[in-house]
Write an enzyme that holds these catalytic residues in place. Structure first.
Site, PDB file in Angstrom:
ATOM      1  N   ASN A  29       0.385  -1.751   0.066  1.00  0.00           N
ATOM      2  CA  ASN A  29      -0.262  -0.039   0.317  1.00  0.00           C
ATOM      3  C   ASN A  29       0.744   0.967  -0.313  1.00  0.00           C
ATOM      4  O   ASN A  29       1.838   1.318   0.271  1.00  0.00           O
ATOM      5  CB  ASN A  29      -1.023   0.281   1.648  1.00  0.00           C
ATOM      6  CG  ASN A  29      -2.035  -1.089   1.375  1.00  0.00           C
ATOM      7  OD1 ASN A  29      -3.163  -0.496   0.010  1.00  0.00           O
ATOM      8  ND2 ASN A  29      -2.024  -2.082   2.127  1.00  0.00           N
ATOM      9  N   THR A  47      -7.775  -1.019   1.665  1.00  0.00           N
ATOM     10  CA  THR A  47      -7.985  -2.421   1.237  1.00  0.00           C
ATOM     11  C   THR A  47      -8.129  -3.505   0.539  1.00  0.00           C
ATOM     12  O   THR A  47      -9.320  -2.918  -0.739  1.00  0.00           O
ATOM     13  CB  THR A  47      -7.821  -2.679   2.653  1.00  0.00           C
ATOM     14  OG1 THR A  47      -8.014  -4.479   3.064  1.00  0.00           O
ATOM     15  CG2 THR A  47      -9.854  -2.981   2.776  1.00  0.00           C
ATOM     16  N   GLU A  78      -2.053  -2.743   7.855  1.00  0.00           N
ATOM     17  CA  GLU A  78      -0.740  -2.550   8.111  1.00  0.00           C
ATOM     18  C   GLU A  78      -0.659  -1.117   7.989  1.00  0.00           C
ATOM     19  O   GLU A  78      -0.054   0.078   7.909  1.00  0.00           O
ATOM     20  CB  GLU A  78       0.145  -2.808   7.104  1.00  0.00           C
ATOM     21  CG  GLU A  78       0.242  -4.382   6.897  1.00  0.00           C
ATOM     22  CD  GLU A  78      -0.793  -5.032   5.556  1.00  0.00           C
ATOM     23  OE1 GLU A  78      -1.643  -4.094   5.383  1.00  0.00           O
ATOM     24  OE2 GLU A  78      -0.362  -6.142   4.850  1.00  0.00           O
ATOM     25  N   HIS A  99       5.072  -5.895  -0.705  1.00  0.00           N
ATOM     26  CA  HIS A  99       5.538  -7.075  -0.711  1.00  0.00           C
ATOM     27  C   HIS A  99       6.294  -8.363  -1.650  1.00  0.00           C
ATOM     28  O   HIS A  99       6.181  -8.833  -2.876  1.00  0.00           O
ATOM     29  CB  HIS A  99       4.482  -8.129  -0.459  1.00  0.00           C
ATOM     30  CG  HIS A  99       3.617  -7.496   0.776  1.00  0.00           C
ATOM     31  ND1 HIS A  99       3.236  -8.647   1.362  1.00  0.00           N
ATOM     32  CD2 HIS A  99       2.776  -6.441   0.660  1.00  0.00           C
ATOM     33  CE1 HIS A  99       2.224  -7.797   2.544  1.00  0.00           C
ATOM     34  NE2 HIS A  99       1.924  -6.539   2.169  1.00  0.00           N
TER      35      HIS A  99
END
Length: 147
Positions: A29, A47, A78, A99
């Protein structure tokens, strides 16, 4: 910077994260501080949305606690990580978390990320970026808000 320009930049970085393979599915994000560093409003990617598919109107405005102030979506799990960075560093105007498949694989394997090939990083971090124990980032904040 205008909200419109900031929205365009966030979307550009979200798309870039996807194009470079640093996120998969709904991972990662981007958030950015709105206004002055003392302001407690932030633009954020929502999200459960793929980064390649986001448009400027999909972004939400949240406060420091992660409560949605503008927009229809919810903040990502997060958020507490982003909020702590903004709190600790008032000069930080944006946070990007990805990620990366390689870093994620090393982390899942409990291995530190070797960086001895990158002199600039060695000066700041040493010979490796440490691997911390797996945890539920944002989990404590989610549990507290649900109580």
């Amino acid at each position: 910077m205008s909200s419109f320009k900031l929205r365009k930049q966030i979307i550009a970085y979200a798309h870039r994260l996807d194009a470079k393979g640093f996120v998969a599915n709904h991972d990662g994000n981007v958030s950015a501080r709105v206004g002055d560093s003392g302001d407690d409003r932030f633009l954020a990617t929502p999200t459960a949305r793929a980064k390649f598919d986001l448009k400027e109107d999909d972004l939400i405005v949240v406060d420091a606690t992660g409560k949605t102030r503008s927009g229809d979506a919810k903040i990502f799990g997060e958020w507490s990580l982003h909020a702590e960075i903004y709190k600790a560093r008032p000069d930080v105007e944006a946070v990007v978390h990805a990620h990366s498949p390689h870093a994620s694989a090393l982390g899942l394997g409990g291995q530190s990320l070797p960086i001895d090939f990158w002199p600039e990083a060695v000066v700041s971090l040493g010979l490796a970026a440490p691997c911390v124990a797996q945890g539920d980032i944002g989990g404590a904040a989610r549990r507290a808000s649900a109580a």
